[in-house]
Design a protein around this motif. Sequence first.
Motif, mmCIF file in Angstrom:
data_model
loop_
_atom_site.group_PDB
_atom_site.id
_atom_site.type_symbol
_atom_site.label_atom_id
_atom_site.label_comp_id
_atom_site.label_asym_id
_atom_site.label_seq_id
_atom_site.Cartn_x
_atom_site.Cartn_y
_atom_site.Cartn_z
ATOM 1 N N GLN A 106 0.908 -0.953 0.097
ATOM 2 C CA GLN A 106 0.265 0.133 0.026
ATOM 3 C C GLN A 106 0.998 1.338 -0.455
ATOM 4 N N PHE A 107 1.832 1.426 0.787
ATOM 5 C CA PHE A 107 2.985 2.404 1.002
ATOM 6 C C PHE A 107 3.849 2.423 -0.363
ATOM 7 N N HIS A 108 3.593 1.462 -1.495
ATOM 8 C CA HIS A 108 4.837 1.761 -2.257
ATOM 9 C C HIS A 108 4.281 2.336 -3.338
ATOM 10 N N VAL A 109 2.101 2.518 -3.561
ATOM 11 C CA VAL A 109 1.078 2.809 -4.535
ATOM 12 C C VAL A 109 1.646 3.995 -4.371
ATOM 13 N N ALA A 110 1.635 4.465 -3.265
ATOM 14 C CA ALA A 110 1.195 5.833 -2.876
ATOM 15 C C ALA A 110 3.084 7.007 -3.043
ATOM 16 N N PHE A 111 3.698 5.814 -2.615
ATOM 17 C CA PHE A 111 5.080 6.434 -2.329
ATOM 18 C C PHE A 111 5.959 5.922 -3.668
ATOM 19 N N PRO A 112 5.762 5.551 -4.290
ATOM 20 C CA PRO A 112 7.154 4.626 -5.407
ATOM 21 C C PRO A 112 8.380 4.375 -5.458
ATOM 22 N N ARG A 113 8.920 6.246 -4.937
ATOM 23 C CA ARG A 113 10.282 6.542 -5.133
ATOM 24 C C ARG A 113 11.084 5.963 -3.924
ATOM 25 N N VAL A 114 9.997 6.173 -2.485
ATOM 26 C CA VAL A 114 10.569 5.327 -1.637
ATOM 27 C C VAL A 114 10.585 4.761 -0.500
ATOM 28 N N ARG A 115 11.903 4.344 -0.388
ATOM 29 C CA ARG A 115 12.358 2.806 0.433
ATOM 30 C C ARG A 115 11.898 2.487 1.117
ATOM 31 N N VAL A 116 11.228 1.247 1.761
ATOM 32 C CA VAL A 116 11.298 0.753 3.153
ATOM 33 C C VAL A 116 11.960 0.360 3.688
ATOM 34 N N ARG A 117 12.516 -0.246 4.072
ATOM 35 C CA ARG A 117 14.149 -0.895 4.639
ATOM 36 C C ARG A 117 12.965 -1.463 6.037
ATOM 37 N N LEU A 118 12.910 -3.157 5.856
ATOM 38 C CA LEU A 118 12.380 -3.724 6.736
ATOM 39 C C LEU A 118 13.243 -4.263 7.564
ATOM 40 N N ILE A 119 13.338 -4.354 9.140
ATOM 41 C CA ILE A 119 14.074 -4.700 10.306
ATOM 42 C C ILE A 119 12.642 -5.784 10.926
ATOM 43 N N SER A 120 13.498 -7.081 10.715
ATOM 44 C CA SER A 120 12.375 -7.797 11.656
ATOM 45 C C SER A 120 13.059 -8.374 12.240
ATOM 46 N N TYR A 136 13.259 -8.875 17.375
ATOM 47 C CA TYR A 136 12.876 -9.362 18.252
ATOM 48 C C TYR A 136 12.201 -7.771 18.862
ATOM 49 N N THR A 137 11.465 -7.330 19.830
ATOM 50 C CA THR A 137 10.865 -6.503 20.748
ATOM 51 C C THR A 137 12.330 -5.976 21.778
ATOM 52 N N ARG A 138 13.047 -6.320 22.288
ATOM 53 C CA ARG A 138 13.897 -5.765 22.978
ATOM 54 C C ARG A 138 15.289 -5.198 22.031
ATOM 55 N N ALA A 139 15.902 -5.723 20.880
ATOM 56 C CA ALA A 139 16.524 -5.796 20.372
ATOM 57 C C ALA A 139 16.263 -4.297 19.046
ATOM 58 N N LEU A 140 14.671 -3.912 19.141
ATOM 59 C CA LEU A 140 13.880 -3.271 18.032
ATOM 60 C C LEU A 140 14.351 -2.184 19.114
ATOM 61 N N LYS A 141 13.710 -2.252 20.385
ATOM 62 C CA LYS A 141 13.756 -0.913 20.929
ATOM 63 C C LYS A 141 14.897 0.268 20.902
ATOM 64 N N GLU A 142 15.739 -0.727 21.225
ATOM 65 C CA GLU A 142 16.987 -0.360 21.523
ATOM 66 C C GLU A 142 17.502 -0.225 20.656
ATOM 67 N N MET A 143 17.710 -0.497 19.341
ATOM 68 C CA MET A 143 17.277 0.515 17.689
ATOM 69 C C MET A 143 17.287 1.634 17.684
ATOM 70 N N HIS A 144 15.621 2.177 18.439
ATOM 71 C CA HIS A 144 15.234 3.056 18.194
ATOM 72 C C HIS A 144 15.409 4.043 18.800
ATOM 73 N N GLU A 145 16.599 3.711 20.382
ATOM 74 C CA GLU A 145 16.346 4.711 20.927
ATOM 75 C C GLU A 145 17.882 5.151 19.959
ATOM 76 N N LYS A 146 18.793 4.493 19.573
ATOM 77 C CA LYS A 146 19.742 4.942 18.644
ATOM 78 C C LYS A 146 19.909 6.107 17.965
ATOM 79 N N GLY A 147 18.249 5.577 17.029
ATOM 80 C CA GLY A 147 17.706 6.106 15.719
ATOM 81 C C GLY A 147 18.428 5.620 14.820
#
Length: 291
Positions: free
Chosen positions: A113-127, A129-140
């Motif tokens: 859905q997002f690609h249709v709305a913004f075809p020139r914007v790349r979404v980099r998906l990182i999968s 665990y919750t704990r690791a994701l929160k640490e990554m978000h805190e670091k920016g």
Amino acid sequence: MRNLDVTTLRSFVAVADAGGVTRAAGFLHLTQSAVSMQLKRLEELLDVELLDRSGRTIALTASGEQLLIYARRIVALNDEVVERLTDQAYEGEIVLGVPHDIVYPVIPQVLKQFHVAFPRVRVRLISSYTRALKEMHEKGDCDLILTTERALDPKGEILGDKPLRWIGAPGGTAWRQTPLRLAFGRQCTFRPHVVEALDLAGIPWEIMVETESDRTIEATVSADLAIHTMIEGTEPPHLERVDHGGALPELPNQLINLYGAHSVKNVMHSTLADFLRRAFAKPEAARLKIV
């Protein structure tokens, strides 16, 4: 099928706004004869008179007034599409972090859905665990993250509140074994709550598989060697909810939370956050809880 030409409609709108062909031609950087020819072709295509040329000044006929409403919308939509697809303001990258267990089935739909709305914007998906994701978000390191947890931290937003379910092989019997064999990820946030529920129910258990790989867990459970827990609605098609008839304890609900939406950087970030809200929202939810 007769097709309207956007260039011709743009000329028609310019004539209506300028009050005459001459001024419109100057605005469009075209000759007066070129604009007049475009209007003539438009009238021939629709088989109606758009301009009343009986007076000293040009006025729109009733048909012309009606067309003007549509012409403005068509020209505006054309310009919006061109800007969205070519403007460098709609280029870039967004980093989205999602726990392994809720990637499917929602996230692929959101990304499409997002690609249709913004075809020139790349979404980099990182999968991860919750704990690791929160640490990554805190670091920016992530712009937006989803989490599965029992509580909500400040500046987070609850997207859903769903129960954990026991998951096993289709028609499997592993849930009947004693001790109960479990398959879990080493950093799984569900595990302590599952173990607590089993201990309170007096059900002996053992860890059959402890791994970093979701594929390994799925393979073990599919082979009916152990059971697992997942948030309701996220189980893959080759596994199924265990119909234990009350033999296993009920498990606590888990929150699906969104972090990063309070500090969105631009329209792309806010749009992706909105797509995530809609995808995970309960139909009965009147509104989202924001802290």
